[in-house]
Motif scaffolding. Structure first.
Motif, PDB file in Angstrom:
ATOM      1  N   TRP A  13      45.519  29.218  40.555  1.00 58.48           N
ATOM      2  CA  TRP A  13      44.917  30.533  39.977  1.00 58.48           C
ATOM      3  C   TRP A  13      43.416  30.942  40.578  1.00 58.48           C
ATOM      4  O   TRP A  13      43.169  32.025  40.766  1.00 58.48           O
ATOM      5  N   SER A  17      46.553  32.745  45.838  1.00 58.04           N
ATOM      6  CA  SER A  17      47.176  32.755  44.108  1.00 58.04           C
ATOM      7  C   SER A  17      45.909  34.151  43.333  1.00 58.04           C
ATOM      8  O   SER A  17      46.450  35.152  43.614  1.00 58.04           O
ATOM      9  N   TRP A  21      45.951  37.445  44.771  1.00 59.05           N
ATOM     10  CA  TRP A  21      45.889  38.800  43.444  1.00 59.05           C
ATOM     11  C   TRP A  21      44.515  39.913  43.933  1.00 59.05           C
ATOM     12  O   TRP A  21      44.605  40.690  42.859  1.00 59.05           O
ATOM     13  N   PRO A  25      42.947  44.452  43.553  1.00 54.85           N
ATOM     14  CA  PRO A  25      43.631  44.629  41.750  1.00 54.85           C
ATOM     15  C   PRO A  25      44.121  46.244  40.749  1.00 54.85           C
ATOM     16  O   PRO A  25      44.465  46.270  40.043  1.00 54.85           O
ATOM     17  N   ARG A  28      47.682  47.105  41.727  1.00 49.36           N
ATOM     18  CA  ARG A  28      48.747  45.816  40.752  1.00 49.36           C
ATOM     19  C   ARG A  28      48.584  46.393  39.263  1.00 49.36           C
ATOM     20  O   ARG A  28      49.411  46.371  38.723  1.00 49.36           O
ATOM     21  N   GLY A  57      43.388  38.536  32.939  1.00 47.76           N
ATOM     22  CA  GLY A  57      42.984  38.615  34.673  1.00 47.76           C
ATOM     23  C   GLY A  57      41.925  39.541  35.191  1.00 47.76           C
ATOM     24  O   GLY A  57      41.031  39.104  34.293  1.00 47.76           O
ATOM     25  N   MET A  84      39.672  36.761  39.096  1.00 51.88           N
ATOM     26  CA  MET A  84      39.718  37.517  38.724  1.00 51.88           C
ATOM     27  C   MET A  84      38.854  38.738  37.750  1.00 51.88           C
ATOM     28  O   MET A  84      38.709  39.199  36.676  1.00 51.88           O
ATOM     29  N   MET A 230      54.277  40.764  46.240  1.00 49.42           N
ATOM     30  CA  MET A 230      54.334  40.360  44.707  1.00 49.42           C
ATOM     31  C   MET A 230      55.102  39.468  44.766  1.00 49.42           C
ATOM     32  O   MET A 230      55.542  38.641  45.746  1.00 49.42           O
TER      33      MET A 230
END
Length: 280
Positions: A13, A17, A21, A25, A28, A57, A84, A230
């Motif tokens: 993360w 990943s 992401w 954002p 999402r 997140g 994030m 995704m």
């Protein structure tokens, strides 16, 4: 940064990943917005409350919680992903929210002070390596009598937004194993959630199935592109021979066209809203 329960997840993360992401954002969070709305309605936040958002997140639910509790309350978001949290902090600055803080931390091990009135989480608890230990630690961050409210997915078959396009992809590839261990459907069984929270010392546990309508894209092609980026979509595409991928995606676009309307492509998703109490 506190001790990590899972360094592999932390590296993911904060690596590929996490970078993937935060490419878009806002999109999402638009997809998950109905889930956040349902979560906050179930949490029934009140003015002046202190809220902890686990797995926050990019901060959408944390900022919404801060608005709900007003200037006399606070919202604190924790997440494993620095990329994030960078987005979350920018959003906080842009919105001028003065009652919000964010911390890079592993909620499974972070030493939370027992000052929170409410813990919320939108899909932030499904990847725990040891759920009982994790929820025991999180519950310790609640004041006595404080409450927990989390949103998790129902099983795959209750999520048409995945199964309808997924059925087309599965003509060409295979679906990743979703049984056992941490993952998207790890907390999709109400009996498992109830037993886990009870073992963590929580009481008054309720698990409510809820259906939400998810907007996948402006039109069928846009929705297909979104789903392909995704995690589940990428996982299935990775099993499809390269020369078949264009045909597979065209099949997804065709089936999603049947669900397109003036406000884009919408399909139902099944979630569980779970509430519990830390005993006084």
């Amino acid at each position: 940064m506190t001790e990590l329960a899972n360094r592999e997840a932390f590296e993911a993360w904060n690596g590929e990943s996490g970078r993937r992401w935060v490419l878009d954002p806002d999109r999402r969070d638009e997809l998950a917005a109905p889930v956040g709305d349902a979560l906050l309605a179930a949490a029934r936040l009140g003015a002046g409350e202190v809220v902890l958002d686990v797995g926050c997140g990019c901060g959408a639910t944390t900022l919404a919680a801060a608005q709900a509790v007003g200037p006399t309350g606070t919202a604190h978001g924790v997440d494993l992903s620095e990329p994030m949290l960078d987005v979350a902090r920018r959003r906080c600055e842009d919105g001028g929210a003065a009652n919000v803080t964010f911390t890079l931390a592993d909620a499974q091990t972070h030493p939370f002070e027992p000052v929170h009135d409410v813990v919320i989480s939108r899909f932030g608890t499904m990847f725990f390596d040891d759920p009982v230990t994790a929820f025991t630690n999180i519950a310790a961050g609640l004041r006595p009598g404080g409450r927990l409210c989390i949103a998790t997915w129902q099983p795959l078959l209750a999520n048409a937004w995945l199964t309808i396009p997924g059925a087309e992809l599965l003509r060409y590839g295979t679906f990743p194993d979703t049984s056992g261990g941490p993952g998207m459907f790890a907390q999709s069984d109400p009996a498992v959630i109830t037993a886990t929270l009870a073992a963590a010392g929580c009481t008054d546990i309720t698990v409510q199935p809820v259906e939400v309508m998810l907007r996948l894209g402006d039109d069928a092609r846009d929705a297909t592109e979104h789903l392909a980026e995704m995690g589940t979509g990428r996982a299935v595409l990775a099993t499809i021979a390269e020369h078949d991928r264009a045909e597979a995606l065209a099949a997804v676009t065709a089936v999603l066209a049947d669900h397109a309307g003036p406000d884009g492509v919408r399909l139902p998703g099944g979630i569980l809203l779970t509430t519990a109490i830390r005993p006084a």
